[in-house]
Design an enzyme around this catalytic site. Structure first.
Site, PDB file in Angstrom:
ATOM      1  N   LYS A 180      10.307  -0.211  13.504  1.00 29.82           N
ATOM      2  CA  LYS A 180      10.846   0.070  12.167  1.00 29.82           C
ATOM      3  C   LYS A 180      11.966   1.099  12.252  1.00 29.82           C
ATOM      4  O   LYS A 180      13.012   0.965  11.613  1.00 29.82           O
ATOM      5  CB  LYS A 180       9.741   0.608  11.244  1.00 29.82           C
ATOM      6  CG  LYS A 180       8.702  -0.414  10.855  1.00 29.82           C
ATOM      7  CD  LYS A 180       7.695   0.198   9.889  1.00 29.82           C
ATOM      8  CE  LYS A 180       6.519  -0.725   9.642  1.00 29.82           C
ATOM      9  NZ  LYS A 180       5.442  -0.114   8.885  1.00 29.82           N
ATOM     10  N   HIS A 182      -3.583 -33.349  18.873  1.00 21.30           N
ATOM     11  CA  HIS A 182      -2.373 -34.092  19.238  1.00 21.30           C
ATOM     12  C   HIS A 182      -1.231 -33.144  19.565  1.00 21.30           C
ATOM     13  O   HIS A 182      -0.072 -33.539  19.590  1.00 21.30           O
ATOM     14  CB  HIS A 182      -1.991 -35.038  18.100  1.00 21.30           C
ATOM     15  CG  HIS A 182      -3.108 -35.966  17.748  1.00 21.30           C
ATOM     16  ND1 HIS A 182      -3.295 -37.166  18.405  1.00 21.30           N
ATOM     17  CD2 HIS A 182      -4.131 -35.838  16.869  1.00 21.30           C
ATOM     18  CE1 HIS A 182      -4.379 -37.762  17.908  1.00 21.30           C
ATOM     19  NE2 HIS A 182      -4.903 -36.966  16.982  1.00 21.30           N
ATOM     20  N   GLY A 236      -4.405  -1.945   5.506  1.00 20.92           N
ATOM     21  CA  GLY A 236      -3.617  -3.076   5.006  1.00 20.92           C
ATOM     22  C   GLY A 236      -4.192  -4.427   5.398  1.00 20.92           C
ATOM     23  O   GLY A 236      -4.344  -5.316   4.563  1.00 20.92           O
ATOM     24  N   ARG A 237      -4.561  -4.589   6.673  1.00 15.56           N
ATOM     25  CA  ARG A 237      -5.024  -5.909   7.121  1.00 15.56           C
ATOM     26  C   ARG A 237      -6.454  -6.239   6.694  1.00 15.56           C
ATOM     27  O   ARG A 237      -6.972  -7.301   7.009  1.00 15.56           O
ATOM     28  CB  ARG A 237      -4.837  -6.043   8.637  1.00 15.56           C
ATOM     29  CG  ARG A 237      -5.426  -4.921   9.458  1.00 15.56           C
ATOM     30  CD  ARG A 237      -4.900  -4.973  10.895  1.00 15.56           C
ATOM     31  NE  ARG A 237      -5.336  -3.848  11.705  1.00 15.56           N
ATOM     32  CZ  ARG A 237      -4.704  -2.684  11.785  1.00 15.56           C
ATOM     33  NH1 ARG A 237      -3.628  -2.470  11.067  1.00 15.56           N
ATOM     34  NH2 ARG A 237      -5.156  -1.728  12.576  1.00 15.56           N
ATOM     35  N   GLU A 267      10.941  -4.427   3.899  1.00 16.30           N
ATOM     36  CA  GLU A 267      11.080  -5.816   3.449  1.00 16.30           C
ATOM     37  C   GLU A 267      10.639  -5.970   1.994  1.00 16.30           C
ATOM     38  O   GLU A 267      11.321  -6.605   1.181  1.00 16.30           O
ATOM     39  CB  GLU A 267      10.228  -6.755   4.319  1.00 16.30           C
ATOM     40  CG  GLU A 267      10.684  -6.893   5.757  1.00 16.30           C
ATOM     41  CD  GLU A 267       9.972  -5.919   6.685  1.00 16.30           C
ATOM     42  OE1 GLU A 267       9.602  -4.801   6.241  1.00 16.30           O
ATOM     43  OE2 GLU A 267       9.793  -6.269   7.859  1.00 16.30           O
ATOM     44  N   GLU A 299      -3.183  -6.603  15.535  1.00 14.64           N
ATOM     45  CA  GLU A 299      -2.701  -5.285  15.091  1.00 14.64           C
ATOM     46  C   GLU A 299      -3.810  -4.240  15.299  1.00 14.64           C
ATOM     47  O   GLU A 299      -3.539  -3.068  15.526  1.00 14.64           O
ATOM     48  CB  GLU A 299      -2.275  -5.330  13.611  1.00 14.64           C
ATOM     49  CG  GLU A 299      -1.433  -4.131  13.191  1.00 14.64           C
ATOM     50  CD  GLU A 299      -0.720  -4.316  11.849  1.00 14.64           C
ATOM     51  OE1 GLU A 299       0.475  -4.655  11.848  1.00 14.64           O
ATOM     52  OE2 GLU A 299      -1.355  -4.125  10.811  1.00 14.64           O
ATOM     53  N   LYS A 315       0.845  -1.201   0.000  1.00 14.39           N
ATOM     54  CA  LYS A 315       0.000   0.000   0.000  1.00 14.39           C
ATOM     55  C   LYS A 315       0.879   1.249   0.000  1.00 14.39           C
ATOM     56  O   LYS A 315       0.664   2.175  -0.748  1.00 14.39           O
ATOM     57  CB  LYS A 315      -0.923  -0.040   1.225  1.00 14.39           C
ATOM     58  CG  LYS A 315      -1.859   1.132   1.315  1.00 14.39           C
ATOM     59  CD  LYS A 315      -2.749   1.033   2.526  1.00 14.39           C
ATOM     60  CE  LYS A 315      -3.460   2.346   2.760  1.00 14.39           C
ATOM     61  NZ  LYS A 315      -4.209   2.362   4.009  1.00 14.39           N
TER      62      LYS A 315
HETATM   63  O1  F6P Z   1       3.962  -2.752   9.669  1.00 12.27           O
HETATM   64  C1  F6P Z   1       2.618  -2.982   9.648  1.00 12.27           C
HETATM   65  C2  F6P Z   1       2.022  -2.679   8.321  1.00 12.27           C
HETATM   66  O2  F6P Z   1       1.879  -1.314   8.152  1.00 12.27           O
HETATM   67  C3  F6P Z   1       0.693  -3.397   8.165  1.00 12.27           C
HETATM   68  O3  F6P Z   1      -0.350  -2.751   8.731  1.00 12.27           O
HETATM   69  C4  F6P Z   1       0.625  -3.583   6.695  1.00 12.27           C
HETATM   70  O4  F6P Z   1      -0.303  -4.564   6.362  1.00 12.27           O
HETATM   71  C5  F6P Z   1       2.041  -3.968   6.384  1.00 12.27           C
HETATM   72  O5  F6P Z   1       2.812  -3.175   7.258  1.00 12.27           O
HETATM   73  C6  F6P Z   1       2.484  -3.787   4.962  1.00 12.27           C
HETATM   74  O6  F6P Z   1       2.371  -2.464   4.531  1.00 12.27           O
HETATM   75  P1  F6P Z   1       2.437  -2.080   3.003  1.00 12.27           P
HETATM   76  O7  F6P Z   1       1.289  -2.723   2.312  1.00 12.27           O
HETATM   77  O8  F6P Z   1       2.360  -0.588   2.972  1.00 12.27           O
HETATM   78  O9  F6P Z   1       3.737  -2.584   2.447  1.00 12.27           O
END
Ligand code: F6P
Length: 524
Positions: A489, A377, A260-261, A206, A346, A200
């Protein structure tokens, strides 16, 4: 117009619930159940393909009526209205929360329709083979590069709907771990692989690092011009994606009012769409839309997300249960728990209320679990005889998809048997060996669904989305920001600079500095 903000513990119904809790906390509810022939009929909701049994809970009619009063007192109805009508209820980020608009087939926003059309067209071309790679071959493999909400939802759904999947192989790269990325790339052919970069913000460390690494890997075989055939982006930051080298027609936009979530319904679902086809993707949106309407319009007493949310609050805030588990009796749902962990934890892991005051009561539940019957189990011993109270959602399906009825009958016999064993225990039975005694009285909700279809999966996910929303409203917190992940971060950036420059002394914390010294000494 902001959300109503009241400390829930000061309300009349909360105080009444505290008193009521003292009266029933020690009660073996099996006794209450036994005396009430209609309990199993009254404490259930049937809706479309869903049968929700919440009778095996440590609740009475009075508990439920007080919990419903709590929802009224805290103006839940008004809050639901505000969310669906696009009020900026994510006040700390000054944003509306409208993932429901992505599946609102009655009033679909033009930008949502446009994006869906673009997804339909693109996924159709990839599936049919009309979209060719740089050597003229059709695409065989899709790789979703993204993390958090840009990964967990798509991966969970792609796995859950494996039965409906086409020939394309779907892969997910989320972790920055270089070894993990190398393992994934090992079996991929750049000529026939499509990379979907999902972010987003298009700034997530990452995702951008992984996407850059993979672009370089691709360029060992393909040229700069070939990138357009193999890389597309999903982002609200179109400029960021363009700067990365993706052409505008290959960017699938998303709006800032999609968290995002909660974004799997948006263009973030592109990998789902390619994997199962647009029709199935649309069916999933329809299932969510129907759950939205149920949540919006149904009386709270018959409202699935509201009921589940309130019962969960009862355990979290009165029994002081620390966690709740979710066990789906379906291998297809083996990614449901990680998905719910982000959605729930979150959203509701907050300790400041909507007035900016520190909170003196429990908020967000810890969600954990796995699939059944494997879990029996593994951790079920703890559910049955441990000292902690762990309310559990059991999710199961009546129809099997492949028709292996023999296996599935065993699976479902276990599904039903476990909730019964947890509830009944060996209470009232003459068990002399204390090690073999079971208190029972362990709460469960049974969510029994006719069949695992895209539509029913959509409804199930939306059910949990609304459940966590209700809880956030009651707890007087903001569920749609996530400031808590930001500090980590920032610290990681400082740490990376200390690692890259081999300067552990730059890190103020002595423990971390020593760890870095050890790490740098042993690197490579
Ligand atoms: O670090 C948390 C977060 O902001 C989440 O809420 C989000 O889903 C994820 O990082 C990834 O963010 P992006 O879609 O901006 O890469």
């Amino acid at each position: 117009m902001s959300l109503h903000s009241v400390n829930p513990t000061k309300t009349e119904s909360w105080i009444a619930l505290e008193k009521h809790f003292q009266e029933i906390k020690e009660q073996q509810m099996q006794d209450v159940f036994e005396k009430d022939a209609n309990r199993a009929i009254r404490f259930k909701i049937e809706w479309q393909d869903f049968y929700i049994d919440y009778s095996k809970n440590r609740i009475t009619d009075e508990t439920l009526s007080l919990l419903l009063k709590l929802a009224e007192e805290l103006k839940l109805k008004e809050a639901i209205g505000k969310q669906f009508s696009g009020k900026k209820i994510n006040q700390t980020e000054d944003r509306a929360v409208l993932h429901t608009a992505l599946r609102d087939f009655e009033h679909m926003k033009p930008e949502v329709k446009d994006t869906l059309q673009k997804m339909q067209h693109f996924s159709g071309e990839v599936i049919s083979g009309a979209h060719k790679g740089f050597t003229g071959k059709a695409i065989t493999d899709l790789v979703n590069i993204g993390i958090g909400g840009s990964h967990l939802g798509p991966e969970m759904v792609a796995e859950a709907l494996l039965f409906y999947k086409n020939h394309l192989k779907t892969h997910f790269i989320a972790n920055i771990d270089g070894d993990g990325v190398a393992e994934k790339l090992k079996n991929l052919n750049p000529e026939t692989t499509l990379f979907i970069i999902v972010s987003k913000s298009f700034t997530t460390q990452e995702t951008i690092a992984n996407a850059s690494f993979i672009k370089d890997w691709f360029l060992e075989k393909g040229s700069d011009e070939d990138i357009q055939k193999h890389f597309v982006a999903v982002s609200a930051n179109v400029e960021g994606a363009k700067d990365f080298g993706i052409s505008e027609e290959n960017i699938f936009p998303m709006q800032d009012w999609v968290g995002g979530r909660f974004s799997l319904w948006s263009s973030v679902g592109l990998s789902i769409c390619c994997a199962i086809g647009f029709k199935n993707f649309e069916a999933m949106l329809k299932g969510a839309f129907e759950m939205d309407n149920h949540f919006k319009n149904e009386n709270f007493d018959e409202n699935i997300p509201v009921k589940l949310a309130l019962i969960s609050i009862w355990y979290n805030n009165f029994f002081q249960a620390e966690s709740e588990s979710v066990v789906a009796y379906s291998q297809y749902l083996n990614k449901l728990v990680p998905y719910l962990q982000q959605a729930v934890m979150e959203s509701n892991g907050k300790s400041v209320d909507r007035n900016g005051e520190r909170i003196n009561y429990q908020t967000g539940t810890i969600v954990w679990g796995n699939v059944g019957s494997n879990s029996q189990h593994a951790f079920f011993q703890h559910l049955h005889q441990g000292t902690k109270l762990i309310p559990t959602d059991f999710i199961g399906f009546s129809e099997s998809l492949h028709g292996n009825v023999k296996n599935d009958n065993i699976l479902m016999a276990n599904f039903f048997a476990q909730t019964e064993a947890l509830w009944e225990g060996t209470y009232n039975k003459n068990v002399e060996n204390p090690f073999k005694y079971f208190d029972g009285n362990k709460p469960t909700n049974t969510i029994l669904i006719k069949r695992l279809t895209p539509k029913n999966l959509g409804s199930l996910i939306a059910m949990y989305e609304h459940k966590l929303f209700v809880q956030g409203i009651i707890w007087n917190i903001f569920s749609y920001d996530q400031w808590g992940v930001e500090l980590g971060k920032t610290v990681a950036e400082e740490t990376l600079s200390a690692i890259d420059n081999k300067k552990p002394a730059k890190i103020g914390n002595p423990s971390t500095a020593n760890l870095l010294r050890f790490f740098l000494k042993n690197q490579q």
